[in-house]
Design a protein around this motif. Structure first.
Motif, PDB file in Angstrom:
ATOM      1  N   ILE A   1     -11.987  -0.343  -5.565  1.00 47.69           N
ATOM      2  CA  ILE A   1     -11.436   0.752  -7.140  1.00 47.69           C
ATOM      3  C   ILE A   1     -11.517   0.521  -8.620  1.00 47.69           C
ATOM      4  CG2 ILE A   1      -9.598   0.851  -4.933  1.00 47.69           C
ATOM      5  CD1 ILE A   1      -7.690  -0.116  -7.222  1.00 47.69           C
TER       6      ILE A   1
ATOM      7  N   TRP B   1      -3.963  15.299  -4.935  1.00 44.58           N
ATOM      8  CA  TRP B   1      -4.572  14.085  -4.480  1.00 44.58           C
ATOM      9  C   TRP B   1      -4.810  14.126  -3.293  1.00 44.58           C
ATOM     10  CZ3 TRP B   1      -6.049  10.058  -8.979  1.00 44.58           C
ATOM     11  CH2 TRP B   1      -6.151  10.757 -10.091  1.00 44.58           C
TER      12      TRP B   1
ATOM     13  N   GLU C   1      -1.349  -3.019  -9.926  1.00 42.40           N
ATOM     14  CA  GLU C   1      -2.050  -3.717 -10.830  1.00 42.40           C
ATOM     15  C   GLU C   1      -1.132  -3.780 -12.565  1.00 42.40           C
ATOM     16  OE1 GLU C   1      -3.003  -6.678 -10.333  1.00 42.40           O
ATOM     17  OE2 GLU C   1      -3.600  -5.251  -8.699  1.00 42.40           O
ATOM     18  N   ILE C   2      -0.576  -2.662 -13.135  1.00 40.79           N
ATOM     19  CA  ILE C   2       0.018  -2.165 -14.297  1.00 40.79           C
ATOM     20  C   ILE C   2       0.718  -2.706 -13.588  1.00 40.79           C
ATOM     21  CG2 ILE C   2       1.039  -0.504 -15.664  1.00 40.79           C
ATOM     22  CD1 ILE C   2      -1.851  -0.513 -15.932  1.00 40.79           C
TER      23      ILE C   2
ATOM     24  N   ILE D   1      -6.703   5.326 -19.574  1.00 39.68           N
ATOM     25  CA  ILE D   1      -6.106   6.287 -19.893  1.00 39.68           C
ATOM     26  C   ILE D   1      -4.742   5.067 -20.474  1.00 39.68           C
ATOM     27  CG2 ILE D   1      -4.663   7.503 -18.839  1.00 39.68           C
ATOM     28  CD1 ILE D   1      -6.915   8.355 -17.041  1.00 39.68           C
TER      29      ILE D   1
ATOM     30  N   LYS E   1      -5.912   5.032  -3.974  1.00 41.79           N
ATOM     31  CA  LYS E   1      -6.612   3.639  -4.896  1.00 41.79           C
ATOM     32  C   LYS E   1      -5.440   3.694  -6.151  1.00 41.79           C
ATOM     33  CE  LYS E   1     -11.597   4.687  -3.958  1.00 41.79           C
ATOM     34  NZ  LYS E   1     -12.440   5.063  -4.553  1.00 41.79           N
ATOM     35  N   LEU E   2      -4.863   4.989  -6.555  1.00 43.02           N
ATOM     36  CA  LEU E   2      -4.358   5.443  -7.705  1.00 43.02           C
ATOM     37  C   LEU E   2      -3.102   3.785  -7.538  1.00 43.02           C
ATOM     38  CD1 LEU E   2      -3.954   6.436 -10.488  1.00 43.02           C
ATOM     39  CD2 LEU E   2      -2.198   8.218  -9.330  1.00 43.02           C
TER      40      LEU E   2
ATOM     41  N   TRP F   1      -8.525   4.596 -14.869  1.00 41.37           N
ATOM     42  CA  TRP F   1      -7.302   4.538 -15.416  1.00 41.37           C
ATOM     43  C   TRP F   1      -6.313   3.855 -16.320  1.00 41.37           C
ATOM     44  CZ3 TRP F   1      -7.523   4.719  -9.424  1.00 41.37           C
ATOM     45  CH2 TRP F   1      -7.346   5.867  -9.248  1.00 41.37           C
TER      46      TRP F   1
ATOM     47  N   ARG G   1      -7.391   9.118  -2.886  1.00 50.53           N
ATOM     48  CA  ARG G   1      -7.267   8.704  -3.986  1.00 50.53           C
ATOM     49  C   ARG G   1      -6.049   8.196  -4.433  1.00 50.53           C
ATOM     50  NH1 ARG G   1      -8.666  13.328  -8.448  1.00 50.53           N
ATOM     51  NH2 ARG G   1      -9.965  12.467  -9.728  1.00 50.53           N
TER      52      ARG G   1
ATOM     53  N   THR H   1      -5.380  -6.688 -16.280  1.00 50.99           N
ATOM     54  CA  THR H   1      -5.672  -6.002 -15.146  1.00 50.99           C
ATOM     55  C   THR H   1      -7.259  -5.968 -13.958  1.00 50.99           C
ATOM     56  OG1 THR H   1      -6.197  -3.544 -15.849  1.00 50.99           O
ATOM     57  CG2 THR H   1      -3.985  -4.692 -15.688  1.00 50.99           C
TER      58      THR H   1
ATOM     59  N   ILE I   1      -1.325   7.280 -16.511  1.00 55.62           N
ATOM     60  CA  ILE I   1      -2.002   7.198 -15.552  1.00 55.62           C
ATOM     61  C   ILE I   1      -1.249   7.625 -14.358  1.00 55.62           C
ATOM     62  CG2 ILE I   1      -3.579   5.438 -15.872  1.00 55.62           C
ATOM     63  CD1 ILE I   1      -1.843   3.913 -13.436  1.00 55.62           C
TER      64      ILE I   1
ATOM     65  N   ARG J   1      -2.730   1.056  -5.924  1.00 52.46           N
ATOM     66  CA  ARG J   1      -2.980   0.094  -6.337  1.00 52.46           C
ATOM     67  C   ARG J   1      -3.221  -0.052  -7.600  1.00 52.46           C
ATOM     68  NH1 ARG J   1      -3.750  -3.321  -6.795  1.00 52.46           N
ATOM     69  NH2 ARG J   1      -5.092  -5.637  -5.858  1.00 52.46           N
ATOM     70  N   TYR J   2      -3.962   0.673  -8.307  1.00 54.02           N
ATOM     71  CA  TYR J   2      -3.471   0.050  -9.655  1.00 54.02           C
ATOM     72  C   TYR J   2      -2.746   0.301 -10.235  1.00 54.02           C
ATOM     73  CZ  TYR J   2      -5.273  -0.533 -14.332  1.00 54.02           C
ATOM     74  OH  TYR J   2      -6.039  -0.922 -15.392  1.00 54.02           O
TER      75      TYR J   2
END
Lengths: 210, 210, 210, 210
Positions: free
Chosen positions: B188, A162, A176-177, B198, A169-170, B195, A166, B180, A203, A172-173
């Motif tokens: 995002i 990636w 959050e998780i 997923i 962004k992942l 995500w 991108r 989240t 993810i 960043r998430y």
DNA sequence: AATGAATGAGGATTCATTCAT
DNA sequence: AATGAATGAATCCTCATTCAT
């Protein structure tokens, strides 16, 4: 904290040099931490902090320019501990052991928040404080940046194709998780950690399989 | 809000009967929503609310016993909209179309938080408010209960063999996953929704595969 | 004073140690005394007190936790002066000089309220304040107890055969007779003192003659 | 009652003519009496009165120009009952039966305050109200005048040689002696009535023996 | 006449921050 | 440097009275 207090300087007034100074700064932070843990941010007063820390109010202002600066320092401490944990994680080792193992370890990295109820509650409150006062936002932003970079580095090293944008962004998430753990009630932390791991692996797999 | 204000009655003072009353209640809530959105909870004053709503302070207190009651009503409104969305979801239809399809829909159910930036920011602030004032906690607890039940019902219907107790824990974490989205930055969201889906499918699969 | 204020702590916030502190406490009490004397309890505001005392409102609250505490302190002062007067009375001397002389002196003891119009009006107002705020009641009760004990001791020493319980009742009424002076208009104080003496001797005689 | 309210008109806005009006005035007075008895004057609000009386606030102002007017009417009622009692007392009869009998009866006249605890507490509060609000003072003054005249008439008829001026002073003090009953605690009323009689006879004797 | 929602000035209290000692 | 009393603007909430309906 009233409106006027917003947008003030938040750096500690002085770097604690003498051991006595450092002890006082610690006392102030500890008192604030304790008070915040017990009663939340609402009703937190500087006089209260001083009294709890066993030092006069005036002295509090010797080390911190204003009330928010104390909360600022508290959050700074807290975030830097988190960042140290991330830093200390020997990612390289795991990456050599194969994709599955790496994935699992990565998800562990994700699970930074302490599983101790005290720290989780405190973290939740501090996270709330960030949202409450604009000045604290910058701290969060820097921390987010750090965590995102950490994730990107890892994912790249793990072989993701990636683009950096991108992956960011992942990352960043993923943060959050990770933070879901703060909001998870004490009774289900054990299970939540497991589910968090599953969710994270799911993810992350996306960017490794592409 | 000072300490003494905590633990006060939070039910609206009267059910707005006359059309004018309802309009005023709406005006108060709208003003508060707007102010909270713009400046956060800190510095929110009753006089400000009244001024923004275009009515005198006294009138605010005709409809709400105190400041928190307004925030309480705001959160109540917000949560009930979320619950309505969950309720309105035609889960049964999807369950007949096969496991994969069901899983996907389930995860969509999870994605309740609005993808509109305004609502997400407001939601984040209101979620913070819950942590700030004890009285608001009950609202959250009831909502959590509702969401958990909703999840459990779905998972049972989807064929999970897990005990209700375990499914409730999972449901609780699913709610956290859903939340989240509130903390996800605007840039995002689009990706985060994907995500989140997923991640949700991954953890839900556990209880369906066992 | 609104309803919520009732049942609050009424002890002065701190013992005035520095001379300046004491001066300020005095200033607050003097200002309150003056304002109460001039305008009664109604309309007495803390801002008024502060202004009259020549200090900022905040400082008033440095020494008193709330408005009532000021009135409380005022009444406390006033009652303690009365009790000191009673204490200072050399009862023993008079008891040796014969029944009639003793009776007369006893009735004089009874006549504690100042014959100065200012103090009498103030006393009347303060007596009214006791009835107005529940917290002040305890002060009155303690004072009543003190006065009753004082009377009982005297009457016993003077040779009464009555039971203590009965003497206590009489003592309670003697206090009431004493308090008539507060409600007596300025023009007749001189005569009232005389009649009060007569009345007192008459009812006291009962317990000495039995 | 705030300062602005002082010095207002206190006559009822209209003489209740229709029975419904009278019923409403009664309801207002009864409600006020009850509230005052239970919670004192502090915190007494017109809305409260209206609610307790079962009529709308607006209607209260149909019959009373302001809050004080209600208290005014209450005191007026109360005093007029006292005066009626004094008036109804057949003093002439007793005067013919000899000095001692007359004295005794006179002292009974003095004992007007109801011996019922409810009325005594209410009377005490109302007496306090008089001191609190200047407007109510005139009511008290008129009542005092009435009582003094009543005493003077009696003492003259009983054969006192004192000047009217002097008898008026005595009459004034006799009223004070009578009022001690209001401040007498419930437990000792029975005894207090007896002592009040003794005290009264003692001071009255002065003017008859001279 | 009757109603009761509307009004807004006023009052008690708080608390971050300063500054004289 | 250290102290903690002093400050006063700011905030929440009340309530007597009015007046549109």
């Amino acid at each position: 904290m009233t409106k006027q207090q917003l947008s003030r300087r938040v750096e500690p007034r002085k770097l604690p040099s003498r051991s006595n100074s450092r002890a006082r700064v610690e006392a102030i932070l500890a008192a604030t931490r304790e008070l915040i843990f017990r009663h939340g941010l609402e009703g937190l007063t500087t006089n209260q902090i001083a009294e709890h820390a066993g030092i006069p109010v005036g002295s509090v202002y010797q080390y911190f320019p204003n009330k928010q600066a104390i909360v600022y320092a508290l959050i700074q401490d807290w975030l830097s501990v988190l960042e140290d944990k991330l830093d200390a994680f020997p990612m390289e080792d795991y990456l050599q052991k194969g994709r599955d193992y790496a994935l699992q370890q990565m998800s562990m990295t994700v699970t930074v928040p302490s599983t101790f109820d005290y720290e989780r509650k405190l973290g939740r409150i501090l996270l709330g404080a960030i949202d409450l006062y604009p000045e604290l936002r910058e701290l969060n932003d820097a921390h987010v940046e750090f965590c995102v970079e950490s994730s990107v580095k890892f994912l790249k090293a793990a072989g993701s194709k990636w683009s950096v944008a991108r992956l960011r962004k992942l990352g960043r998430y993923i943060l959050e998780i990770r933070r879901t753990l703060y909001y998870t009630p004490d009774e289900i932390v054990a299970d939540a950690i497991k589910w968090q791991e599953i969710a994270t692996i799911a993810i992350i797999s996306q960017c490794l399989d592409d």
